[in-house]
Write a protein that holds these residues in place. Sequence first.
Motif, PDB file in Angstrom:
ATOM      1  N   ASP A 113      31.862 -37.123  36.767  1.00  0.00           N
ATOM      2  CA  ASP A 113      31.355 -36.776  35.446  1.00  0.00           C
ATOM      3  C   ASP A 113      32.535 -36.614  34.469  1.00  0.00           C
ATOM      4  O   ASP A 113      32.474 -37.057  33.322  1.00  0.00           O
ATOM      5  CB  ASP A 113      30.550 -35.470  35.588  1.00  0.00           C
ATOM      6  N   MET A 114      33.606 -36.000  34.944  1.00  0.00           N
ATOM      7  CA  MET A 114      34.773 -35.827  34.065  1.00  0.00           C
ATOM      8  C   MET A 114      35.459 -37.157  33.786  1.00  0.00           C
ATOM      9  O   MET A 114      35.919 -37.402  32.676  1.00  0.00           O
ATOM     10  CB  MET A 114      35.759 -34.834  34.688  1.00  0.00           C
ATOM     11  N   TRP A 115      35.540 -38.045  34.785  1.00  0.00           N
ATOM     12  CA  TRP A 115      36.133 -39.366  34.526  1.00  0.00           C
ATOM     13  C   TRP A 115      35.351 -40.090  33.432  1.00  0.00           C
ATOM     14  O   TRP A 115      35.920 -40.795  32.600  1.00  0.00           O
ATOM     15  CB  TRP A 115      36.120 -40.238  35.782  1.00  0.00           C
ATOM     16  N   ARG A 116      34.038 -39.896  33.426  1.00  0.00           N
ATOM     17  CA  ARG A 116      33.235 -40.652  32.454  1.00  0.00           C
ATOM     18  C   ARG A 116      33.234 -40.018  31.072  1.00  0.00           C
ATOM     19  O   ARG A 116      33.155 -40.732  30.078  1.00  0.00           O
ATOM     20  CB  ARG A 116      31.785 -40.736  32.936  1.00  0.00           C
ATOM     21  N   ASN A 117      33.327 -38.660  31.022  1.00  0.00           N
ATOM     22  CA  ASN A 117      33.043 -37.996  29.750  1.00  0.00           C
ATOM     23  C   ASN A 117      34.167 -37.149  29.168  1.00  0.00           C
ATOM     24  O   ASN A 117      34.150 -36.856  27.979  1.00  0.00           O
ATOM     25  CB  ASN A 117      31.803 -37.088  29.913  1.00  0.00           C
ATOM     26  N   LYS A 139      38.560 -40.084  30.051  1.00  0.00           N
ATOM     27  CA  LYS A 139      37.591 -41.194  30.009  1.00  0.00           C
ATOM     28  C   LYS A 139      38.207 -42.549  29.630  1.00  0.00           C
ATOM     29  O   LYS A 139      37.697 -43.576  30.060  1.00  0.00           O
ATOM     30  CB  LYS A 139      36.387 -40.848  29.138  1.00  0.00           C
ATOM     31  N   ASP A 140      39.297 -42.555  28.868  1.00  0.00           N
ATOM     32  CA  ASP A 140      39.892 -43.851  28.493  1.00  0.00           C
ATOM     33  C   ASP A 140      40.619 -44.505  29.670  1.00  0.00           C
ATOM     34  O   ASP A 140      41.063 -45.652  29.566  1.00  0.00           O
ATOM     35  CB  ASP A 140      40.901 -43.660  27.356  1.00  0.00           C
ATOM     36  N   TYR A 141      40.769 -43.781  30.752  1.00  0.00           N
ATOM     37  CA  TYR A 141      41.580 -44.307  31.869  1.00  0.00           C
ATOM     38  C   TYR A 141      40.749 -44.649  33.087  1.00  0.00           C
ATOM     39  O   TYR A 141      41.276 -44.908  34.154  1.00  0.00           O
ATOM     40  CB  TYR A 141      42.695 -43.293  32.207  1.00  0.00           C
ATOM     41  N   TYR A 142      39.434 -44.615  32.916  1.00  0.00           N
ATOM     42  CA  TYR A 142      38.536 -44.935  34.021  1.00  0.00           C
ATOM     43  C   TYR A 142      37.837 -46.256  33.742  1.00  0.00           C
ATOM     44  O   TYR A 142      37.313 -46.465  32.647  1.00  0.00           O
ATOM     45  CB  TYR A 142      37.507 -43.806  34.198  1.00  0.00           C
ATOM     46  N   THR A 164      40.391 -37.054  42.536  1.00  0.00           N
ATOM     47  CA  THR A 164      40.035 -35.699  42.102  1.00  0.00           C
ATOM     48  C   THR A 164      40.955 -35.160  41.000  1.00  0.00           C
ATOM     49  O   THR A 164      40.899 -33.958  40.694  1.00  0.00           O
ATOM     50  CB  THR A 164      40.050 -34.710  43.295  1.00  0.00           C
ATOM     51  N   LEU A 165      41.787 -36.028  40.416  1.00  0.00           N
ATOM     52  CA  LEU A 165      42.692 -35.557  39.355  1.00  0.00           C
ATOM     53  C   LEU A 165      41.969 -34.673  38.328  1.00  0.00           C
ATOM     54  O   LEU A 165      42.462 -33.606  37.978  1.00  0.00           O
ATOM     55  CB  LEU A 165      43.367 -36.768  38.684  1.00  0.00           C
ATOM     56  N   PRO A 166      40.791 -35.074  37.834  1.00  0.00           N
ATOM     57  CA  PRO A 166      40.164 -34.213  36.823  1.00  0.00           C
ATOM     58  C   PRO A 166      39.742 -32.848  37.347  1.00  0.00           C
ATOM     59  O   PRO A 166      39.650 -31.897  36.564  1.00  0.00           O
ATOM     60  CB  PRO A 166      38.930 -35.015  36.376  1.00  0.00           C
ATOM     61  N   SER A 167      39.459 -32.714  38.647  1.00  0.00           N
ATOM     62  CA  SER A 167      38.815 -31.467  39.080  1.00  0.00           C
ATOM     63  C   SER A 167      39.522 -30.706  40.203  1.00  0.00           C
ATOM     64  O   SER A 167      39.179 -29.558  40.458  1.00  0.00           O
ATOM     65  CB  SER A 167      37.384 -31.770  39.533  1.00  0.00           C
ATOM     66  N   ALA A 168      40.513 -31.303  40.874  1.00  0.00           N
ATOM     67  CA  ALA A 168      41.161 -30.589  41.995  1.00  0.00           C
ATOM     68  C   ALA A 168      41.685 -29.238  41.516  1.00  0.00           C
ATOM     69  O   ALA A 168      41.571 -28.217  42.207  1.00  0.00           O
ATOM     70  CB  ALA A 168      42.308 -31.429  42.562  1.00  0.00           C
TER      71      ALA A 168
END
Length: 455
Positions: A82-86, A91-94, A394-398
């Motif tokens: 969800d974080m990768w998308r939003n 989001k610009d890197y997914y 997991t970069l956005p959430s680890a």
Amino acid sequence: TTPLTHDSAIIIVGGAGTIGSSTALHLCRRGYKNITLLDVYGFPSDYAMHGSSQSAGASDINKIVGSSNSGTRGEITEMTMDMWRNDPVFKDYYHEVGELSAAADSEHIADLRRSYEAKLSHPVKSKEIKWLSNREEIITHCPHLASGLIDGWQGIWNERAGWGAANDAVDSVGRELRRFGVKMVFGQGGTFDRPLLDDDTTRCIGVITKDGAKHYADRVVMATGAWSPSLIDLEGQCVSKCWIVAHLELSEEEAVRYKSIPVVYNEEVGFCFEPRFIPHHQPGKDRWIIKLCDEFPGYTRFMETQPFGAGQPIKVSVPRSHSAHPTDTVPEEGQHRLRRVVEVMLPEFKDREFVKSYMCWCTDTADAEWLFCQHPGHPGLYLATGDSGHSFVTLPSAGSQVVDLLEGKASAERMRKWAWRPGRGDPEHTGRGGEPPKDLGDLKGWAHGDDERAE
Ligand code: FAD
């Protein structure tokens, strides 16, 4: 230790890496104001700039972002998606090009099938995945495999997966941290030497860096990836290993044809990505690069060293970075496996030389779960490592999990999974199964220009 407040001084060692930068981001977002990152290299990661062998997230042009896993790891990856998308930082890197996770060997197919069936009860995930049972079905989703050696392949098609532009995403976190006013020290002054202990030699009250400086803190988080077991004695809980990466260069016309192909992963062969445009500041030097990796048990590099906490020198697998040894390549036997990935997945380029091949390090736990816990002998010192080769996604959430740990909010189940746990799991295979890894010291063709034991 002193109670944690939003003014507590928190040091993150390895703060420019995947888990460290993510931890800093989540601390900032939860209102912590006194954060210092220490790292050998900074943002943008020098490791990345040198094409590198550093463990990882910070050091590559693309990494798989998606999940065929179940259990806690699958749950965390799904939160992350969800974080990768939003999330504006990510989001610009997914790039959601889809992912095929396939195999030809019957045992591997059965594993994939179990993972697929486990997801069928999930209300959302079940709609995003499909079982592909033959060549024709695979080619419908991955037309570029029409000329590939894919007889007998079956597997999972995941339309809501793809790849992350690894170095750019980590740099984006770095920019956000600067905006929050996070202090950063890189180079010798940011390189961890040992923890700073209170007079009772137990409580951790900061870090001493290689330049001799003392950095005081209420909490120290070690997010030093593959370097962790050579810095702190982890009692064999993490074994660092490297895997190999190669780059194929395409012409613009070829790149247009291969643009937006899905990520293709086969546990018996390896994986590859769509071509990525790599801009250059000099006109005419821009390039299109396909990154590919082979799958194998990894290589260790065991040597005698004395991490903090070990009473005497012990045998630890110690990474050797490409940044410090830019002429290193990969063992001869690895070159053959990399060629096989091209033959199977990208046969049009089977005779094309690689423009680069190098090694990239991570650290495996015996059960492939993170080591996110307080050091049992040193209150105030936290470990955020044991990536086990699956943590870039997991970069956005680890970091949110690490901050839960610092705040005492992590669930009992996760604290148990990620606890200090020497002896749990299967140390010989360290989380991967299959053959035990070979040691780089026994292999030829990768160290150039200096002593292969040098760091
Ligand atoms: P790192 O990101 O390596 O961070 C460690 C940091 O510690 C670095 O910045 C380093 O400079 C710093 N450091 C080291 N020593 C010191 C010191 N003495 N003092 C201060 N700082 C120090 N994962 C995926 O999810 N998808 C993939 O497709 C994928 N592909 C991979 C392919 C390969 C070939 C490899 C090797 C790994 C891959 N991974 C992938 C795994 C993933 O990259 C790692 O799990 C993850 O990046 C590890 O994060 P980390 O924060 O633990 O380590």
